[in-house]
Design an enzyme around this catalytic site. Structure first.
Site, PDB file in Angstrom:
ATOM      1  N   ARG A  87      30.973  -4.450  23.786  1.00 22.47           N
ATOM      2  CA  ARG A  87      30.026  -5.432  24.327  1.00 22.47           C
ATOM      3  C   ARG A  87      28.987  -5.820  23.281  1.00 22.47           C
ATOM      4  NH1 ARG A  87      33.254  -7.311  27.279  1.00 22.47           N
ATOM      5  NH2 ARG A  87      33.571  -6.559  29.375  1.00 22.47           N
ATOM      6  N   GLU A  90      30.730  -8.070  21.011  1.00 24.71           N
ATOM      7  CA  GLU A  90      30.880  -9.361  21.682  1.00 24.71           C
ATOM      8  C   GLU A  90      29.570 -10.153  21.655  1.00 24.71           C
ATOM      9  OE1 GLU A  90      32.663 -10.926  25.909  1.00 24.71           O
ATOM     10  OE2 GLU A  90      31.397  -9.131  25.952  1.00 24.71           O
ATOM     11  N   SER A 113      16.258  -7.914   7.630  1.00 24.33           N
ATOM     12  CA  SER A 113      16.597  -6.685   6.933  1.00 24.33           C
ATOM     13  C   SER A 113      17.152  -5.642   7.890  1.00 24.33           C
ATOM     14  CB  SER A 113      15.358  -6.117   6.242  1.00 24.33           C
ATOM     15  OG  SER A 113      15.651  -4.879   5.640  1.00 24.33           O
TER      16      SER A 113
END
Length: 146
Positions: A87, A90, A113
């Site tokens: 997830r 995703e 960063s």
């Protein structure tokens, strides 16, 4: 002793003592996210933190120097199968270009960063289902022109 050996010893001690990552982090004076990452071998510990981890978790001889080693930060390049990690993968896949656009619109041409960086995981109780709050806090690094 290798990083994986130290990580396995940490998990064994954590389980045997019934500890949480938060309890381990509190014992060494660091955040739970950073401490967990260091215990998984993805960050190197300063000497004092390595000493505290070895002492608190009763880690074997040689663990301190391994905890202090600079890591090679690699991960599987295939799509992760673990549902939680997938997830997150995703989210970056779907929202990565959006985040890039919004960050660069607000800050200019550059990146966030991952070195001058902190992360926090919080829980928000909600009657419709508890919420996970991830805070990623990284310094903006503008691209240089020369």
């Amino acid at each position: 002793m290798k990083k994986i050996d130290v990580t396995e010893a940490i998990f064994a001690s954590k389980h045997a003592q019934g500890l949480t990552w938060e309890a381990i982090a509190d014992a060494v004076g660091m955040s739970d996210v950073w401490t967990t990452s260091a215990c998984l071998g993805m960050n190197s510990c300063p000497e004092d933190v390595a000493e505290k981890l070895v002492s608190f978790l009763n880690l074997p001889e040689g663990a301190k120097s391994v905890l202090m080693e600079y890591p090679t930060k690699t991960w599987q390049e295939t799509i992760p199968q673990d549902p939680l990690i997938y997830r997150l993968y995703e989210i970056v896949g779907v929202y990565g270009p959006t985040l890039k656009e919004v960050i660069q619109e607000k800050f200019g041409d550059g990146i966030m960063s991952a070195i001058d960086f902190s992360m926090k995981v919080e829980k928000e109780e909600n009657p419709k289902g508890d919420r996970v709050i991830l805070t990623l806090n990284g310094k903006f690094l503008p691209y240089a022109s020369w």
